[in-house]
Structure formats: C-alpha cells, structure tokens
Scaffold this motif. Structure first.
Motif, PDB file in Angstrom:
ATOM      1  N   GLY A  72       0.818  -1.204   0.000  1.00  0.00           N
ATOM      2  CA  GLY A  72       0.000   0.000   0.000  1.00  0.00           C
ATOM      3  C   GLY A  72       0.853   1.255   0.000  1.00  0.00           C
ATOM      4  N   GLY A 119      -5.689   1.871   4.568  1.00  0.00           N
ATOM      5  CA  GLY A 119      -6.104   1.012   3.469  1.00  0.00           C
ATOM      6  C   GLY A 119      -6.061  -0.464   3.805  1.00  0.00           C
ATOM      7  N   ILE A 122     -14.990  -0.013   3.044  1.00  0.00           N
ATOM      8  CA  ILE A 122     -14.259   0.908   2.171  1.00  0.00           C
ATOM      9  C   ILE A 122     -15.017   2.229   2.035  1.00  0.00           C
ATOM     10  CG2 ILE A 122     -13.448   1.309  -0.177  1.00  0.00           C
ATOM     11  CD1 ILE A 122     -11.716  -0.682   1.168  1.00  0.00           C
ATOM     12  N   GLU A 169     -13.759   5.920   3.280  1.00  0.00           N
ATOM     13  CA  GLU A 169     -13.659   7.046   2.338  1.00  0.00           C
ATOM     14  C   GLU A 169     -14.482   8.235   2.813  1.00  0.00           C
ATOM     15  OE1 GLU A 169     -14.154   7.077  -1.761  1.00  0.00           O
ATOM     16  OE2 GLU A 169     -12.430   5.811  -2.208  1.00  0.00           O
TER      17      GLU A 169
END
Length: 531
Positions: A84, A114, A141, A145
């Motif tokens: 990542g 992540g 996810i 975000e």
C-alpha cells in the motif's frame, strides 16, 4: 484377518497420498499468492494518481483479498501494508504538495488505513461462508472514504474519480454520490474473491454470478439511458472563460511585495511603482480578453483563480473598474483575485470571487471556503450562494471547494443550474483535480465550469459529459466561449446526501464487532484449502 490388514494398509496409503496432495496444494498456493500480491502492486500503480487505467481499479482488490486469505499471518499483513505504501508513493508523488518527511508519514498512514478493511474482511470471511458477507467489504471501504472526505484533502484519491470519463457508469453518482460507485467497485471485487474461494465452481456460484452480471448490466443500461436523454436546447447560456497564462504570484513585483509585507519592512517607492505597473497591465489585459469573449456572444464571463493579486488598499479601485466594465459591456463578470493582507504571521491572503451584474452591481461576494494545506489564505465563512439571474440560477465556488461533496451539494439542493469554479492547479494535479471536480456535476444535476490556470479548464454538463477541456500545458492561450446547459433538476443525491455512506457505517460497525468474536465452530475456509 489378512483382508483387514490389507485394507488398513491401503487406507493408510490413501490417507498419506491425500495428505501429501493437500500439502503440495497448500505449498503451491503459498507460492502463487505472492504473484497475486506483486500483480496487485503493479495494477495499483495504474489505478490512481498519475496514470489511471479505469478497468484495473476493479481487478486489484480481489487479488489483495486472495493474498490475505492465503497468508493469514503477520508476514502477509506487513506485506500488504508495505505494498500500500509503495502504491501511494508511486501514484501520489508530486500530486500532494508535501515535504519528503510529511509525504512519508502520509504514505504510512494511508497504507495502514487502506489495510484495515482487508484485514477485518479476512477475519469475517473466515467465520462465515455466506455470499452475503461480500457486502461487508465495500461497506467498510465506503465508510472509510466518507471519513477521509471530512479531512483536509476532501475527496482526493477517491476510487470513484478513476471512472469519471465513463459517463454511463458514473450516472450512479446521481443516486448516492461517490459512495454508490465505490461500493459497486469494491462489491464486485468481493464477489470475485468469493467465487475464487469456491474454486470458480459453476454449480456453486452460477446464481450469484448471474445476479452480479444482471446488476452491472442494469447500472450501465440505466446510466446509458440517462446520459442520452436530450437536454432542453432553450436552457443554454453562452459562457466565457479568461484563463491566466501564468501565476501572478511568480512575478518579481508581487514576490518583492509579499516579502516586504511578511518581514514587516516598508514598501519602497520603486517596489510600489513596479507593483502598480504589473497590476494595471494585467488588469487591462484581462478586461481586453473579457471584451473578446463578450463579442463572441458570452453572457457571463469568469476569470481563473487569483487572476489578479493586489494589496488590500487597492481592492476598491479594481472593483470599481470591474463594475464599470460589466455595465458598459452589459455582461455578468466573475472577478477572481487575491488580496495581500498586512499580516506578518499566519495566513495573509484573501482568495476572492466577486460577481457583477450587467448593471455594475455586486450580486455575490465569495471568499474561498476550504483552504488546501500549504495555501496561506484566510478561509471564508459564507457558503456558496444560490444566485438568481435573468440567464438562470447559478452559484460560484473557488478551486479546492469542489473537492468537498457536502459543500458542493448545497448549490445542487438549492436548484442551481450552473456552478462556476475558478481554479489554479499545478501540472501533476491537473488531471486528478479535474476528475474530482467533474463528479460534482453528476451528483447534483448542474453544469460545472472550471476556469483553470496551470491546469485543465473544462465545462462539464449535468450528466458528466465534458463539453470542453483545454490544458495550459498543451496550449498557451486557453480562453474559451462555450454554450453551457442549465441543470436538469435536483438529483436523488441532492435530496438524501450521504445515505449510502451512513448505512455503510452501520454495517461496518457490526462487521468489526463480529470480526473479533471467537470463531467457535464456525466454518473456516482458506484459499489454500479451496485449491
């Protein structure tokens, strides 16, 4: 007795052979999973930032999920975090304006954040083999975000921005914003992982494969239908954009002026003379180019961000000249400029956008609301206004404001048909910033006009179609006159906002709790066993 002994020997031999085959299969998977990780790194480098191949964004997540299932130990976790960081460094270097040390820290934080949804999803999928568990991964996810969007960088780096040129696909944004598209991409990744875990067995997975294909076809089909609906040709405004060919702050006269203000030294007569010559020459140049746009039929003209830079004491004179121009030319004029404040410490700029009516009156005075890290501007306190004019309902923001969906939702909720966004970028950020801003049009159902120095000027219609784009890195003069459609009405997203993100947050909390419950007798299914 002899038969029993022979049977026992045969059974033992068979068990040994089976064990050997399983061990061989596990060893093969353990080796192959490293190929999956390396491939995910390669794809990740082309899934964000400088180089984006939109289809690769869909392929990376299932590869990482499969790797983590095959390497459920600390070595696998560390390798995913490291991968990542590598992807972050390759894709974001130069885009995020940070010092080396700060960028390294940001990369570590981004890699850890992540990693979390992949790690938690692996723990949950070990406990449950149901197809419905695939909804856990995209929920996490999306919620992460959403939390990041509330931070200092807004929606920079959102997975949804990678798809901004696929106008059929991005129509889903009108329903749930970027969360809806991110959810779809990650859910497809989780479905691929689930099918992979079941060795791509058609008998076991055909109904789920069919359902996934039907859903994707429906999303693309409805998106295609929405984008081909003709807009009302009567609801069009001819718009002019005047784009600075360079940055005013880089001129010697302005640099010297800022240095004097920040150090507290007096401005010399020579400095004052050089600055006034620079200001007058630049102002007259912008008025002349604005007049050219008016002659080409523009009813409203906007300048790029901070087209002029001046001392606060000279602001009134420039505004008076702008009012006279607007009245004489019978045009709406959006004057974008920056004022230097007499402050030695802290932010010392006012980044402003003033809209004049054809009668020469100020109808909106806006100051940049959200300030990117590193820009020495004082943040404005007034949100984008809904402005009724005889050419239609409009609104105006400045550059970085477009990166924040919640702020840009306000003009859409009010019913604005066009939002003007004077901007100023840099080369590495030109395409990524356009991809972020363009999504706001589809989310809210209005056209977006970006007048951008050191970047890409663009006109995006309410369905996300680029009607015009021109980069200052390809052409020196990027002024434009374009017919821009007014909005198509309020979208579902403008009514309900981040409902999908909120639901994803609830699901994420439940998933996190489940992931730390004892496994008990739950069925554990690893990729190695499946293979």
């Amino acid at each position: 007795m002899t038969f029993e002994v022979v049977s026992s020997i045969a059974e033992s031999t068979a068990n040994s052979a089976t064990t050997s085959q399983v061990a061989s299969g596990k060893s093969h998977v353990s080796k192959l999973c490293w190929v999956w990780l390396l491939l995910s790194i390669l794809l990740g480098c082309f899934s964000s930032g400088h180089w984006v191949v939109p289809i690769l964004v869909w392929i990376g997540p299932p590869l990482v999920l499969r790797f983590m299932a095959a390497q459920p130990n600390w070595i696998g976790n560390v390798c995913v975090i490291l991968s990542g960081y590598i992807v972050f460094w390759v894709t974001q270097r130069g885009i995020i304006p940070m010092a080396h040390e700060e960028f390294a820290v940001a990369g570590c934080i981004a890699a850890l954040i992540g990693f979390l949804p992949y790690w938690i999803y692996r723990r949950v999928s070990e406990r449950f083999d149901s197809f419905w568990i695939t909804f856990a991964f995209p929920s996490m996810i999306v919620f992460i975000e959403y939390l990041l969007v509330q931070g200092p960088f807004g929606s920079w780096g959102s997975m949804a921005t990678t798809q901004y040129r696929n106008t059929a696909l991005i129509q889903i944004l009108s329903v749930g914003g970027t969360s809806s598209l991110v959810f779809l991409i990650c859910w497809v990744g989780a479905v691929i992982d689930w099918i992979w875990k079941h060795s791509f067995s058609w008998a076991e997975t055909r109904s789920y494969i069919t359902a996934t294909i039907v859903l994707l076809t429906l999303v693309l089909g409805l998106g295609w239908w929405r984008q081909v609906i003709p807009l009302d040709p009567a609801k069009v405004v001819r718009v002019g954009g005047v784009v600075a060919e360079d940055k005013a702050f880089e001129h010697d006269a302005i640099v010297a002026l800022v240095r004097s203000v920040r150090t507290g030294t007096s401005i010399t007569d020579q400095q004052r003379k050089a600055y006034m010559e620079e200001l007058n020459q630049r102002t007259e140049g912008f008025f002349l180019r604005s007049q050219n746009a008016v002659q080409d039929g523009a009813k409203i003209v906007y300048w790029s961000e901070a087209a002029l830079v001046m001392l606060k004491e000279d602001e009134a004179d420039v505004l008076k000249r702008a009012a006279t121009f607007a009245e004489n030319q019978q045009v709406y004029l959006g004057l974008a400029y920056a004022c230097i404040l007499n402050q030695r410490e802290g932010p010392f700029l006012e980044n402003k956008l003033v809209l004049f009516s054809p009668q020469g009156r100020v109808i909106n005075d806006y100051q940049k609301n959200l300030i990117p890290p590193g820009e020495p501007s004082v943040p404005g306190t007034v949100e984008p206004a809904f402005i009724e004019t005889d050419i239609g309902a409009i609104s105006q923001v400045i550059c970085f404001d477009t990166d924040f969906p919640s702020l840009m939702r306000k003009p859409g909720a009010a019913g604005a048909g066009i939002v003007f966004a004077p901007s100023n970028d840099w080369k590495d950020a030109a395409e990524p910033h356009l991809s972020v801003a363009a999504l706001r049009s589809v989310e809210n159902g209005y056209s977006l006009v970006r007048i951008t120095s050191s970047g890409i000027s663009a006109v995006v219609d309410p369905r996300g179609k680029l009607l015009f784009e021109k980069s200052t890195y390809k052409e020196r003069r990027c002024d434009f006159v374009v017919d821009v459609p007014l909005g198509i009405g309020r979208s579902i997203y403008s009514w309900f906002g981040e409902s999908i993100a909120m639901l994803s947050g609830i699901v994420s909390c439940i998933v996190v709790v489940i992931s730390f419950l004892p496994v008990g007798k739950a069925k554990r299914t690893h990729t190695r066993n499946a293979v």
